[in-house]
Write an enzyme that holds these catalytic residues in place. Structure first.
Site, PDB file in Angstrom:
ATOM      1  N   HIS A   8     -21.848  43.605  15.895  1.00  0.00           N
ATOM      2  CA  HIS A   8     -21.799  43.811  17.317  1.00  0.00           C
ATOM      3  C   HIS A   8     -22.721  44.217  17.864  1.00  0.00           C
ATOM      4  O   HIS A   8     -23.708  44.246  19.125  1.00  0.00           O
ATOM      5  CB  HIS A   8     -20.635  45.177  17.581  1.00  0.00           C
ATOM      6  CG  HIS A   8     -19.179  45.177  16.747  1.00  0.00           C
ATOM      7  ND1 HIS A   8     -18.638  46.230  15.960  1.00  0.00           N
ATOM      8  CD2 HIS A   8     -18.404  44.356  17.547  1.00  0.00           C
ATOM      9  CE1 HIS A   8     -17.611  45.746  16.110  1.00  0.00           C
ATOM     10  NE2 HIS A   8     -17.153  44.432  17.210  1.00  0.00           N
ATOM     11  N   LYS A  61      -3.323  48.636  18.905  1.00  0.00           N
ATOM     12  CA  LYS A  61      -3.909  48.152  16.938  1.00  0.00           C
ATOM     13  C   LYS A  61      -4.034  49.857  17.121  1.00  0.00           C
ATOM     14  O   LYS A  61      -4.319  51.030  18.443  1.00  0.00           O
ATOM     15  CB  LYS A  61      -6.049  48.496  18.143  1.00  0.00           C
ATOM     16  CG  LYS A  61      -6.391  47.626  16.312  1.00  0.00           C
ATOM     17  CD  LYS A  61      -8.221  47.293  17.120  1.00  0.00           C
ATOM     18  CE  LYS A  61      -8.817  46.522  16.115  1.00  0.00           C
ATOM     19  NZ  LYS A  61      -9.898  46.243  16.413  1.00  0.00           N
ATOM     20  N   SER A  73     -14.237  44.929  11.735  1.00  0.00           N
ATOM     21  CA  SER A  73     -14.079  46.739  11.908  1.00  0.00           C
ATOM     22  C   SER A  73     -13.307  47.171  11.649  1.00  0.00           C
ATOM     23  O   SER A  73     -13.425  47.569  10.024  1.00  0.00           O
ATOM     24  CB  SER A  73     -13.817  46.817  13.388  1.00  0.00           C
ATOM     25  OG  SER A  73     -15.044  47.045  14.044  1.00  0.00           O
ATOM     26  N   ARG A 112     -16.327  35.233  16.728  1.00  0.00           N
ATOM     27  CA  ARG A 112     -16.951  35.526  14.970  1.00  0.00           C
ATOM     28  C   ARG A 112     -16.301  33.729  14.798  1.00  0.00           C
ATOM     29  O   ARG A 112     -16.822  32.824  14.227  1.00  0.00           O
ATOM     30  CB  ARG A 112     -16.014  36.394  14.158  1.00  0.00           C
ATOM     31  CG  ARG A 112     -17.110  37.630  14.684  1.00  0.00           C
ATOM     32  CD  ARG A 112     -16.100  38.348  13.723  1.00  0.00           C
ATOM     33  NE  ARG A 112     -14.791  38.583  14.211  1.00  0.00           N
ATOM     34  CZ  ARG A 112     -13.746  39.505  13.963  1.00  0.00           C
ATOM     35  NH1 ARG A 112     -14.416  40.350  13.296  1.00  0.00           N
ATOM     36  NH2 ARG A 112     -12.542  39.360  14.589  1.00  0.00           N
TER      37      ARG A 112
END
Length: 139
Positions: A17, A41, A130, A92
């Site tokens: 990030h 989430k 994360s 990514r």
């Protein structure tokens, strides 16, 4: 002044990030890191805790021209309200592309005046998420 919003759950913020943020600051004059809530989430940290962690990280790294905020509504509405017609997203891997493409299409439907700008992750941070950081921390 070119202003962009960098939305995400940032639960927690990662080196990936930060890398995207630093590179985006080469393109934009000001960036709003927007801690968003994702109902799909389960977050480890509350939005206010995530905001505080990000602010502390930015201060430690001496990164300026960045504001951190929290939003639980539509990101495109937040962006227009704050005169920030660009959304920054990091990619990514190929698996991210499909999700981001769907998100870009939904955002365009919601407001065609907001553009998404994508930054590819560096190889050194592309496989860290994360979720992975939290899993490693818990073990």
């Amino acid at each position: 002044m070119k202003v962009a919003v960098y939305p995400g759950s940032f639960d927690p913020i990662t080196n990936g990030h930060i890398d995207v943020l630093k590179r985006a600051l080469n393109v934009f004059d000001k960036i709003i890191v927007l801690v968003s809530t994702n109902p799909n989430k389960h977050s480890r940290f509350s939005p206010s805790e995530r905001k505080e962690i990000i602010e502390e990280t930015l201060e430690e790294l001496n990164i300026s021209d960045v504001m951190v905020d929290i939003n639980d509504g539509l990101t495109v509405e937040y962006a227009i309200k704050h005169d920030a017609p660009y959304l920054i997203r990091g990619l990514r891997a190929v698996t991210d592309f499909e999700y981001e493409f769907q998100l870009a299409s939904a955002n365009e439907f919601a407001n065609k005046d907001v553009d998404m700008i994508f930054f590819m992750s560096k190889n050194s941070t592309s496989y860290i998420s994360s979720s992975m950081i939290l899993q490693l921390h818990d073990n």
